[in-house]
Write a protein that holds these residues in place. Structure first.
Motif, PDB file in Angstrom:
ATOM      1  N   HIS A  94       0.857  -1.192   0.000  1.00 25.01           N
ATOM      2  CA  HIS A  94       0.000   0.000   0.000  1.00 25.01           C
ATOM      3  C   HIS A  94       0.887   1.234   0.000  1.00 25.01           C
ATOM      4  O   HIS A  94       1.839   1.329   0.775  1.00 25.01           O
ATOM      5  N   SER A  96       0.789   5.530   0.172  1.00 26.60           N
ATOM      6  CA  SER A  96       0.115   6.808   0.390  1.00 26.60           C
ATOM      7  C   SER A  96       1.028   7.881  -0.193  1.00 26.60           C
ATOM      8  O   SER A  96       2.189   7.988   0.213  1.00 26.60           O
ATOM      9  N   ASN A  98       1.741  11.885  -1.090  1.00 28.53           N
ATOM     10  CA  ASN A  98       1.467  13.288  -0.792  1.00 28.53           C
ATOM     11  C   ASN A  98       1.470  14.015  -2.143  1.00 28.53           C
ATOM     12  O   ASN A  98       2.531  14.275  -2.704  1.00 28.53           O
ATOM     13  N   HIS A 106      -0.260   8.076  -9.892  1.00 29.62           N
ATOM     14  CA  HIS A 106      -0.070   7.293  -8.674  1.00 29.62           C
ATOM     15  C   HIS A 106       0.484   5.896  -8.963  1.00 29.62           C
ATOM     16  O   HIS A 106       1.429   5.449  -8.319  1.00 29.62           O
ATOM     17  N   VAL A 131      -3.000   2.270  -3.907  1.00 31.48           N
ATOM     18  CA  VAL A 131      -2.275   3.530  -3.765  1.00 31.48           C
ATOM     19  C   VAL A 131      -3.303   4.657  -3.721  1.00 31.48           C
ATOM     20  O   VAL A 131      -4.294   4.625  -4.445  1.00 31.48           O
ATOM     21  N   VAL A 132      -3.072   5.589  -2.830  1.00 36.00           N
ATOM     22  CA  VAL A 132      -3.971   6.734  -2.705  1.00 36.00           C
ATOM     23  C   VAL A 132      -3.153   8.015  -2.623  1.00 36.00           C
ATOM     24  O   VAL A 132      -2.020   8.013  -2.150  1.00 36.00           O
ATOM     25  N   VAL A 134      -2.950  11.692  -0.891  1.00 32.92           N
ATOM     26  CA  VAL A 134      -3.410  12.288   0.364  1.00 32.92           C
ATOM     27  C   VAL A 134      -2.989  13.756   0.423  1.00 32.92           C
ATOM     28  O   VAL A 134      -2.105  14.192  -0.307  1.00 32.92           O
ATOM     29  N   LEU A 137       1.373  14.102   4.697  1.00 32.58           N
ATOM     30  CA  LEU A 137       1.970  12.954   5.380  1.00 32.58           C
ATOM     31  C   LEU A 137       2.919  13.474   6.447  1.00 32.58           C
ATOM     32  O   LEU A 137       3.388  14.624   6.371  1.00 32.58           O
ATOM     33  N   LEU A 143       5.874  10.354   0.242  1.00 29.36           N
ATOM     34  CA  LEU A 143       5.123   9.100   0.194  1.00 29.36           C
ATOM     35  C   LEU A 143       5.524   8.196   1.340  1.00 29.36           C
ATOM     36  O   LEU A 143       6.595   8.352   1.929  1.00 29.36           O
TER      37      LEU A 143
END
Length: 159
Positions: A94, A96, A98, A106, A131-132, A134, A137, A143
């Protein structure tokens, strides 16, 4: 070829595993699964990378940052298991990221980590992932990655 042998063939040296940044542990075992806490990219010239994908970092730089964060995950994995050869397969990854609101690459950024896992573990490195993007962070890093791996039967973290 084993995962440790592939790592050597790639010319990669894993850093020491960094300590958790808060009140949590680096990894938790449940059955044959090992859940790895999130890792950011390695410091560059002694400084933690900061910024957003789509502003301070482009897609290719993001790919390299994801690869760097994956090296940090591998370092934690080796510290927990003693050897990457104790990994039966990478189950899940996973990311995340920024990002700026208009960033759309992504998947390509996270390929930096996915490609490395396949290089190190071969077919056992192919995994499910998500993957998202955001809004922020911790410490402004671009990331973070977290993963779930399956250990070979009879393996457990060294604790």
């Amino acid at each position: 070829m084993s995962a440790e042998q592939r790592l050597l063939a790639l010319g990669l040296q894993l850093p020491g595993s960094s300590a958790p940044a808060g009140n949590y542990v680096a990894a938790v075992q449940s059955g044959a699964l090992l859940f790895l806490s999130g890792k950011a990219p390695s410091a560059i010239d002694g400084r933690l990378p900061k910024g957003r994908l789509g502003r301070e970092f482009d897609t290719e730089q993001g790919y390299q940052l994801a690869r760097s964060a994956c090296i940090e995950l591998l370092a934690t994995l080796r510290k927990e298991l003693g050897s990457l050869d104790r990994v039966a397969r990478v189950v899940d990854l996973h990311g995340s990221l920024n990002t700026t609101p208009d960033f759309e690459d992504h998947a390509r950024v996270l390929d930096g980590a996915s490609d490395l896992l396949a290089e190190v573990f071969g077919a056992a490195g192919l995994h499910a992932r998500s993957v998202v993007g955001v809004a922020s962070l911790r410490l402004g890093v671009p990331l973070t990655l977290k993963a779930v791996v399956e250990m070979h039967p009879g393996s457990s973290p060294q604790g």
